[in-house]
Design a protein around this motif. Structure first.
Motif, PDB file in Angstrom:
ATOM      1  N   VAL A 212       0.850  -1.193   0.000  1.00 58.90           N
ATOM      2  CA  VAL A 212       0.000   0.000   0.000  1.00 58.90           C
ATOM      3  C   VAL A 212       0.884   1.242   0.000  1.00 58.90           C
ATOM      4  N   GLU A 213       0.707   2.083  -0.998  1.00 54.33           N
ATOM      5  CA  GLU A 213       1.504   3.302  -1.107  1.00 54.33           C
ATOM      6  C   GLU A 213       0.855   4.474  -0.377  1.00 54.33           C
ATOM      7  N   SER A 214      -0.454   4.623  -0.520  1.00 52.00           N
ATOM      8  CA  SER A 214      -1.164   5.700   0.170  1.00 52.00           C
ATOM      9  C   SER A 214      -2.612   5.287   0.346  1.00 52.00           C
ATOM     10  N   GLN A 215      -3.229   5.842   1.401  1.00 54.63           N
ATOM     11  CA  GLN A 215      -4.627   5.565   1.670  1.00 54.63           C
ATOM     12  C   GLN A 215      -5.181   6.671   2.558  1.00 54.63           C
ATOM     13  N   PRO A 216      -6.504   6.802   2.658  1.00 57.75           N
ATOM     14  CA  PRO A 216      -7.097   7.887   3.448  1.00 57.75           C
ATOM     15  C   PRO A 216      -6.793   7.739   4.942  1.00 57.75           C
ATOM     16  N   ASP A 217      -6.864   8.860   5.653  1.00 54.35           N
ATOM     17  CA  ASP A 217      -6.698   8.832   7.104  1.00 54.35           C
ATOM     18  C   ASP A 217      -7.745   7.910   7.719  1.00 54.35           C
ATOM     19  N   GLY A 218      -7.310   7.082   8.652  1.00 55.44           N
ATOM     20  CA  GLY A 218      -8.222   6.168   9.332  1.00 55.44           C
ATOM     21  C   GLY A 218      -8.370   4.821   8.664  1.00 55.44           C
ATOM     22  N   ALA A 219      -7.860   4.684   7.437  1.00 54.66           N
ATOM     23  CA  ALA A 219      -7.918   3.384   6.749  1.00 54.66           C
ATOM     24  C   ALA A 219      -6.820   2.474   7.278  1.00 54.66           C
ATOM     25  N   ASN A 220      -7.020   1.162   7.161  1.00 51.95           N
ATOM     26  CA  ASN A 220      -6.078   0.217   7.763  1.00 51.95           C
ATOM     27  C   ASN A 220      -5.665  -0.912   6.830  1.00 51.95           C
ATOM     28  N   TRP A 221      -5.704  -0.664   5.526  1.00 54.19           N
ATOM     29  CA  TRP A 221      -5.292  -1.695   4.573  1.00 54.19           C
ATOM     30  C   TRP A 221      -3.780  -1.868   4.641  1.00 54.19           C
ATOM     31  N   GLU A 222      -3.311  -3.104   4.829  1.00 50.40           N
ATOM     32  CA  GLU A 222      -1.883  -3.385   4.945  1.00 50.40           C
ATOM     33  C   GLU A 222      -1.321  -4.135   3.745  1.00 50.40           C
ATOM     34  N   GLY A 223      -2.160  -4.391   2.728  1.00 45.02           N
ATOM     35  CA  GLY A 223      -1.686  -5.161   1.581  1.00 45.02           C
ATOM     36  C   GLY A 223      -1.535  -6.631   1.936  1.00 45.02           C
ATOM     37  N   THR A 224      -0.731  -7.346   1.156  1.00 44.84           N
ATOM     38  CA  THR A 224      -0.529  -8.771   1.418  1.00 44.84           C
ATOM     39  C   THR A 224       0.272  -8.968   2.707  1.00 44.84           C
ATOM     40  N   PRO A 225       0.146 -10.134   3.344  1.00 40.14           N
ATOM     41  CA  PRO A 225       0.763 -10.360   4.648  1.00 40.14           C
ATOM     42  C   PRO A 225       2.301 -10.374   4.604  1.00 40.14           C
ATOM     43  N   ASP A 226       2.861 -10.282   5.811  1.00 33.59           N
ATOM     44  CA  ASP A 226       4.306 -10.356   6.039  1.00 33.59           C
ATOM     45  C   ASP A 226       5.015  -9.144   5.442  1.00 33.59           C
ATOM     46  N   SER A 227       6.266  -9.306   5.081  1.00 37.80           N
ATOM     47  CA  SER A 227       7.064  -8.160   4.652  1.00 37.80           C
ATOM     48  C   SER A 227       6.800  -7.812   3.194  1.00 37.80           C
ATOM     49  N   GLU A 228       7.310  -6.649   2.794  1.00 41.08           N
ATOM     50  CA  GLU A 228       7.130  -6.207   1.414  1.00 41.08           C
ATOM     51  C   GLU A 228       7.957  -7.042   0.441  1.00 41.08           C
TER      52      GLU A 228
END
Length: 267
Positions: A212-228
């Protein structure tokens, strides 16, 4: 007529007295060893882990054994709270630089104090500016991070701009395919959905992930699990429900340089 004490009487009397003394001594030792406070609870120097503190951003510490903070460079607003969650052992947070007037001290204890998997640390940032920190045992291998505290107006979401002659896909066009036909792309790469929509990503080829590069304030998307650096192969699926309105931008770490990225607009 007084009966004289025999040696047996003397021995029994001595044993009883000695036993009473031992019992009293043992009780005193238990109380002293437990260090009971006024509330009757054992006191401990180990800091308590508060899993109930709400965080505006949550970062991972050492995910999958990687010597890194994920993400290692974020921007928040004054009054927002950042949480760090330990995903592996022997890490800490030492503050290297911070703005004048700020009082961030990092994880409790000296720089040599480390914490293990499951530990959670939070801090609320109030003072504007840049905060740089590192993990003391792993600073030499680049385990460092930065938090920038910026005024709200500097990072307010801009009106969404769509590329010329490209209309965003809708929820009817889901799921989003990852690497279809071996192409290094998300398809569709621009989607507009209502708040509360669950979006599914389906892997069609190997060695892709979502950061995830950017997202709105209060959002909690972390993308796929574990490290990048963790990638997934054909057949894998990732789902996330988008509840916060705004613009979400993401990319595939191995293929970002060749344009494998996407945007989700939540209305």
């Amino acid at each position: 007529m007084q009966v004289p004490m025999t040696s047996q009487h003397d021995r029994r009397t001595l044993l009883k007295a000695t036993g009473a003394t031992l019992v009293v001594g043992s009780l005193a030792g238990c109380i002293a060893g437990g260090q009971l406070g006024s509330g009757g609870e054992s006191q401990s120097d180990e800091p308590k882990v508060n899993h109930e503190v709400r965080a505006d951003r949550t970062l991972k510490v050492g995910p999958a054994g990687e010597l890194a903070f994920v993400s290692d460079d974020i921007t928040v607003h004054p009054g927002q709270t950042v949480a760090w969650e330990w995903k592996s052992d022997t890490h800490n947070i030492v503050v290297e630089n911070q703005p004048e007037g700020a009082n961030w001290e990092g994880t409790p204890g000296p720089a040599s104090k480390v914490y293990d998997t499951g530990y959670r640390y939070t801090h609320t940032f109030e003072t504007l500016g840049e905060y740089e920190y590192y993990c003391q045992p792993h600073q030499s291998v680049g385990m460092v991070g930065k938090v920038t505290v910026a005024p709200v107006e500097e990072t307010t979401e801009k009106p969404t701009e769509t590329p010329d002659e490209e209309s965003p896909a809708t929820e009817d066009d889901l799921p989003i395919e990852v690497g279809p036909g071996g192409n290094l792309e998300f398809s569709p790469d621009l989607v507009k959905v209502p708040a509360g929509t669950e979006v599914t990503f389906v892997w069609k080829s190997d060695s892709h992930n979502i950061a995830v590069e950017s997202q709105p304030d209060g959002a909690n998307w972390e993308g796929t699990p574990d490290s990048e650096n963790t990638v997934f192969d054909a057949g894998y699926e990732h789902c996330h429900t988008f509840d916060v309105s705004g613009k979400y931008e993401y990319y595939c770490v191995p293929h970002q340089s060749v344009g494998e990225k996407g945007t989700i607009i939540v209305e």
